[in-house]
Design an enzyme around this catalytic site. Structure first.
Site, PDB file in Angstrom:
ATOM      1  N   HIS A 129       4.574   4.717  -3.020  1.00 53.04           N
ATOM      2  CA  HIS A 129       4.910   6.064  -2.553  1.00 53.04           C
ATOM      3  C   HIS A 129       6.347   6.174  -2.041  1.00 53.04           C
ATOM      4  O   HIS A 129       7.093   7.065  -2.425  1.00 53.04           O
ATOM      5  CB  HIS A 129       3.976   6.492  -1.413  1.00 53.04           C
ATOM      6  N   LYS A 164       0.311   1.876  10.098  1.00 54.35           N
ATOM      7  CA  LYS A 164      -0.962   2.431  10.581  1.00 54.35           C
ATOM      8  C   LYS A 164      -0.935   2.394  12.099  1.00 54.35           C
ATOM      9  O   LYS A 164      -0.276   1.533  12.693  1.00 54.35           O
ATOM     10  CB  LYS A 164      -2.129   1.563  10.115  1.00 54.35           C
ATOM     11  N   ASP A 183       0.816  -1.213   0.000  1.00 57.63           N
ATOM     12  CA  ASP A 183       0.000   0.000   0.000  1.00 57.63           C
ATOM     13  C   ASP A 183       0.854   1.269   0.000  1.00 57.63           C
ATOM     14  O   ASP A 183       0.463   2.281  -0.572  1.00 57.63           O
ATOM     15  CB  ASP A 183      -0.894  -0.038   1.253  1.00 57.63           C
TER      16      ASP A 183
HETATM   17  C1  BG6 Z   1      -2.840   5.830   0.077  1.00 60.89           C
HETATM   18  C2  BG6 Z   1      -2.966   4.569   0.863  1.00 60.89           C
HETATM   19  O1  BG6 Z   1      -2.230   5.581  -1.157  1.00 60.89           O
HETATM   20  O2  BG6 Z   1      -2.061   6.764   0.819  1.00 60.89           O
HETATM   21  C3  BG6 Z   1      -3.607   4.842   2.227  1.00 60.89           C
HETATM   22  O3  BG6 Z   1      -3.760   3.624   0.147  1.00 60.89           O
HETATM   23  C4  BG6 Z   1      -2.831   5.914   2.952  1.00 60.89           C
HETATM   24  O4  BG6 Z   1      -3.676   3.658   3.013  1.00 60.89           O
HETATM   25  C5  BG6 Z   1      -2.624   7.133   2.059  1.00 60.89           C
HETATM   26  O5  BG6 Z   1      -3.581   6.278   4.101  1.00 60.89           O
HETATM   27  C6  BG6 Z   1      -1.690   8.115   2.713  1.00 60.89           C
HETATM   28  O6  BG6 Z   1      -1.674   9.295   1.986  1.00 60.89           O
HETATM   29  P1  BG6 Z   1      -1.302  10.668   2.666  1.00 60.89           P
HETATM   30  O7  BG6 Z   1      -1.292  11.639   1.537  1.00 60.89           O
HETATM   31  O8  BG6 Z   1      -2.365  10.953   3.690  1.00 60.89           O
HETATM   32  O9  BG6 Z   1       0.039  10.467   3.302  1.00 60.89           O
END
Ligand code: BG6
Length: 512
Positions: free
Chosen positions: A264, A364, A259
């Site tokens: 990311h 998380k 995820d």
């Molecule tokens: C998403 C994930 O891509 O990014 C989520 O699927 C996560 O689980 C989110 O909460 C986090 O994004 P940001 O921009 O809040 O750091």
């Protein structure tokens, strides 16, 4: 204001600082329009662009999902979502009323060929009414299992070609492993050329992640230090204080490694570690990111349990509130082996980074929401001063992605008074106080980029595949291993094994 080079009149990225770009007219077709992403991110971003007059007069949004709804019902629903989820801005009813006229809806099942015949008719009508010039941005925000059939449906209805340009934006996840990612690209390529496929990774759209390039390549003083001679190690953290928030069923199949890390955080790592690109053209920047991702050393199965950590949160009582463990969340299997925390040590096999550990973690229900990159420099080779004697690195550069966007540099300073006692201090830059203006959300930036045809901040097939290749051995070993879960209580910094992973190389995680 300093601008980038490569701004010939023929260059579609006339102003890479994202002002004054001429917006083409277009229709944005969102598949999965009744879903969370449309409500929380896409519509608030489009509304904000309308508010700032960034959209062309010939603009329309067409939402598609299974639920039958009229245009007006969909508009009302979207109005509610925008009011609820827009960040840092007032809701302007007059702007909304005019923007709402560009919003349309059609009910349809993406698995049914009839959906695309109706879509063709709707699009033709919208094109006439709103003068969208035949340009269409298709946005896939459905269940990932429906991506391929939706793209093929668009293709078989002849909608992938038209009077104007056609592009396809695809939300993550792009597959669930290397093989499925390749298969997905093959399917999409039956209809769209790779140059028309925009794989979105919203971290790349964050101002603070874009700023890494400005920081590294706009300044002359950091780049000479940006290598194995001076950098001891790098820590990349994306911590979330929330749990799975009703997404238990999705998350159970995904887990933190898939995820957050595969996409990311590896993109962030690539941005931190890539070589300077020769120009700011999308091709050059993406080539350098891809090259870096391909240079990540692929772990051997025997190394995986030493160089990665899987965690899952258990129940805890925080602030007088009882939080359930992951296995007690709705939609989650009570014996689930899914990782809600993942950490890994990566190495980059090139001359710049050989031997420098890149520690990456995400989880998380950690103590706070914070994403940052900490670059720890080598300690002074010899010190005559009275420090704590640990030999630990003092010079740390912290690039704060969110929520307190900024950059800090830590160094030693003399404490006032007699004697030569030193203490770490920090030099800080803050976006809020330095610029005093609102930063666009990642989705605003990325939607505009896709409309204008600038793919710099989108991931390419080779980048996606290289990052799957880097995490694949971890996925495979974890799938065979039985973890003793839960192994961290909600509200803590993850399992003890994560600290041990760093301790083996004499390092420890920062507590940001
Ligand atoms: C998403 C994930 O891509 O990014 C989520 O699927 C996560 O689980 C989110 O909460 C986090 O994004 P940001 O921009 O809040 O750091």
């Amino acid at each position: 204001m300093i601008r980038l080079k490569d701004m010939s009149p023929d260059n579609p990225f006339q102003d890479p600082l994202r002002f004054e770009r001429k917006m083409p007219e277009c229709a944005v077709v969102i598949f999965g329009a009744n879903g969370d992403l449309t409500k929380r991110k896409l519509m608030p971003a489009l509304y904000r662009l309308a508010l700032e007059r960034r959209l062309a007069p010939g603009f329309a949004v067409l939402g598609i999902s299974r639920t039958p709804m009229s245009n007006d019902q969909f508009r009302d629903k979207m109005r509610e979502s925008v009011q609820r989820y827009q960040e840092n801005s007032e809701f302007d009813a007059t702007v909304w009323d005019s923007f709402a006229k560009s919003i349309f809806y059609m009910g349809g099942d993406v698995g049914d060929p009839a959906c695309y015949t109706t879509l063709a008719t709707c699009l033709a009508a919208i094109e006439r009414e709103r003068q969208t010039g035949g340009n269409v941005l298709f946005y896939l925000s459905t269940q990932p299992s429906q991506y391929a059939e939706t793209a093929l449906g668009i293709g078989s209805a002849g909608l992938a070609k038209g009077a104007g340009w056609r592009r396809l934006v695809v939300e993550k996840p792009f597959g669930h492993d290397l093989e499925s990612a390749k298969k997905l690209s093959d399917d999409l390529h039956q209809v769209f050329h790779e140059s028309e496929v925009y794989r979105i990774d919203h971290y790349l759209g964050k101002e603070t992640v874009q700023n890494i390039l400005a920081f590294r390549f706009g300044n002359g003083i950091f780049e000479p230090l940006w290598n194995r001679r001076y950098v001891n190690h790098v820590q990349i953290t994306a911590a979330e204080s929330i749990g799975v928030e009703g997404r238990g069923a999705y998350y159970q199949e995904a887990g933190a490694l898939r995820d957050m890390i595969q996409n990311h955080l590896l993109q962030v790592m690539a941005t931190i570690a890539m070589e300077p690109s020769a120009t700011f053209q999308p091709g050059s920047v993406r080539d350098e990111r891809a090259k870096l991702l391909r240079s990540i050393r692929v772990m051997k199965p025997a190394e995986v349990l030493c160089n990665s950590v899987s965690g899952q949160y258990g129940p805890a009582r925080i602030g007088g509130q009882d939080l359930p463990g992951f296995r007690e969340e709705k939609g989650v299997d009570p014996g689930s082996q899914t990782d809600t925390y993942a950490a890994a040590t990566f190495f980059v096999e090139n001359w710049r980074w050989a031997g420098v550990p890149f520690y990456v973690r995400s989880g998380k229900h950690l103590p706070k929401r914070v994403s940052e990159i900490a670059i720890e420099f080598n300690a002074a080779p010899h010190t005559v001063f009275d420090t704590d004697g640990s030999g630990a690195s003092i010079n740390i550069l912290i690039l704060r992605i969110q929520p307190e966007e900024g950059i800090s540099l830590k160094f030693l300073s003399k404490r006032p008074g007699a004697g030569m006692m030193l203490r770490p201090v920090s030099m800080d830059f803050n976006y809020g106080s330095s610029f005093g203006e609102r930063s666009p959300s990642a989705y605003e930036t990325l939607l505009l980029d896709a409309i204008v045809g600038d793919a710099t901040l989108y991931t390419r097939q080779d980048m996606v595949e290289a990052s799957w290749a880097a995490v694949e051995p971890i996925q495979q070993v974890w799938a065979e291993h039985k973890f003793e879960f839960p192994n961290y209580p909600a509200g803590t910094w993850g399992p003890a094994a994560s600290e041990e992973m760093l301790a083996r190389r004499g390092h420890s995680w920062r507590k940001p």
